[in-house]
Motif scaffolding. Structure first.
Motif, PDB file in Angstrom:
ATOM      1  N   ARG A  38       0.831  -1.202   0.000  1.00 45.76           N
ATOM      2  CA  ARG A  38       0.000   0.000   0.000  1.00 45.76           C
ATOM      3  C   ARG A  38       0.868   1.256   0.000  1.00 45.76           C
ATOM      4  O   ARG A  38       0.532   2.269  -0.626  1.00 45.76           O
ATOM      5  N   GLY A  41       1.834   2.082  -3.440  1.00 48.99           N
ATOM      6  CA  GLY A  41       0.768   2.359  -4.397  1.00 48.99           C
ATOM      7  C   GLY A  41       0.122   1.142  -5.006  1.00 48.99           C
ATOM      8  O   GLY A  41      -0.529   1.226  -6.057  1.00 48.99           O
ATOM      9  N   HIS A  42       0.280  -0.004  -4.342  1.00 48.32           N
ATOM     10  CA  HIS A  42      -0.272  -1.255  -4.850  1.00 48.32           C
ATOM     11  C   HIS A  42      -1.102  -1.935  -3.758  1.00 48.32           C
ATOM     12  O   HIS A  42      -1.047  -1.556  -2.583  1.00 48.32           O
ATOM     13  N   GLU A  43      -1.832  -2.966  -4.140  1.00 50.40           N
ATOM     14  CA  GLU A  43      -2.545  -3.770  -3.161  1.00 50.40           C
ATOM     15  C   GLU A  43      -2.596  -5.218  -3.629  1.00 50.40           C
ATOM     16  O   GLU A  43      -2.499  -5.499  -4.832  1.00 50.40           O
ATOM     17  N   SER A  57      -2.160  -2.231  -9.196  1.00 45.81           N
ATOM     18  CA  SER A  57      -2.031  -0.804  -8.912  1.00 45.81           C
ATOM     19  C   SER A  57      -3.317  -0.313  -8.254  1.00 45.81           C
ATOM     20  O   SER A  57      -4.416  -0.607  -8.741  1.00 45.81           O
ATOM     21  N   ILE A  58      -3.197   0.406  -7.148  1.00 43.90           N
ATOM     22  CA  ILE A  58      -4.384   0.955  -6.494  1.00 43.90           C
ATOM     23  C   ILE A  58      -5.100   1.928  -7.433  1.00 43.90           C
ATOM     24  O   ILE A  58      -6.331   1.956  -7.501  1.00 43.90           O
ATOM     25  N   GLU A  59      -4.335   2.661  -8.194  1.00 45.05           N
ATOM     26  CA  GLU A  59      -4.916   3.693  -9.066  1.00 45.05           C
ATOM     27  C   GLU A  59      -5.643   3.102 -10.269  1.00 45.05           C
ATOM     28  O   GLU A  59      -6.763   3.518 -10.610  1.00 45.05           O
ATOM     29  N   THR A  60      -5.033   2.097 -10.915  1.00 50.06           N
ATOM     30  CA  THR A  60      -5.589   1.572 -12.169  1.00 50.06           C
ATOM     31  C   THR A  60      -6.236   0.202 -12.023  1.00 50.06           C
ATOM     32  O   THR A  60      -6.985  -0.222 -12.895  1.00 50.06           O
ATOM     33  N   GLN A  61      -5.916  -0.513 -10.912  1.00 45.91           N
ATOM     34  CA  GLN A  61      -6.371  -1.892 -10.691  1.00 45.91           C
ATOM     35  C   GLN A  61      -5.826  -2.867 -11.740  1.00 45.91           C
ATOM     36  O   GLN A  61      -6.339  -3.979 -11.903  1.00 45.91           O
TER      37      GLN A  61
END
Length: 216
Positions: A38, A41-43, A57-61
């Motif tokens: 996290r 910037g990832h999950e 990517s948290i932003e783009t999935q």
């Protein structure tokens, strides 16, 4: 031809042997790794028991490709001393077991992070010999035990490691122990005959029973 793994720093006495995995057995891995991701910037979305394809990517999935996943794992190992903590009662349990058996750590990790893990284990009081290798664990366990007429035990959270040791050291007590993480719930199950320990207290009971049965 790959180099033969150096085990010369592991010196065993004339007593039982307990070999133990590290990640998600002695030290938490999945939970702190999720926190680490996290921050990058990832999950981790546990959809199967693997990291590649499930780290997004948290932003783009969008799922990260294997080289990027590998880079994150290695960055985490580089910083493991800031993230990983021991499971409840593991320090006390292994300290007590070491009065009656030789305890050795066998961790599936690139050997270049051996010193990082050594410092972390020493800091929390787990000073037992450490082997870091990405080779199959069965042959390593076979070399360590070397056919000695003494009880031996192997503890791990991953089925293929447990099967590898069982297939190479038939007389070994093979114990499956893992956290109840969402990722581990998706893991392949070990074969029948491999005993499951619910926690370190339970593992100690299984180990002492095995040692005593061999001494009888």
């Amino acid at each position: 031809m790959s180099e033969i793994l150096d085990l010369s720093h592991v010196r065993l006495g004339d007593r039982p042997l307990v070999v133990c995995d590290i990640d998600d057995v002695v030290l938490h891995f999945v939970a702190p790794f999720q926190d680490f991701l996290r921050g990058e910037g990832h999950e981790l979305l546990p959809r199967s028991f693997r990291l590649t394809g499930n780290i997004v990517s948290i932003e783009t999935q969008i799922a990260l490709e294997h080289p990027d996943v590998r880079r994150l794992i290695e960055t985490f190992f580089e910083a493991q001393e800031n993230w990983q903590i021991p499971f409840d009662f593991v320090v006390q349990t292994l300290d007590a077991l070491s009065k009656d058996a030789d305890v050795v750590f066998l961790t599936a990790m690139p050997p270049r992070y051996w010193e990082h893990r050594r410092r972390l284990l020493d800091r929390i009081g787990l000073t037992f010999p450490l082997i870091a290798s990405e080779e199959p664990k069965g042959p390593i366990m076979q070399r360590l035990h070397d056919g000695r007429p003494l009880p031996c035990v192997f503890i791990d959270d991953i089925a293929h490691n447990l099967h590898s040791v069982r297939d190479h050291v038939s007389e070994c007590l093979v114990i499956h122990m893992m956290p109840d993480s969402p990722l581990h719930l998706l893991a392949p199950k070990p074969d029948d005959g491999i005993v499951r320990a619910t926690d370190w207290g339970h593992a100690a009971e299984l180990i002492y029973t095995h040692i005593q049965s061999k001494a009888a």
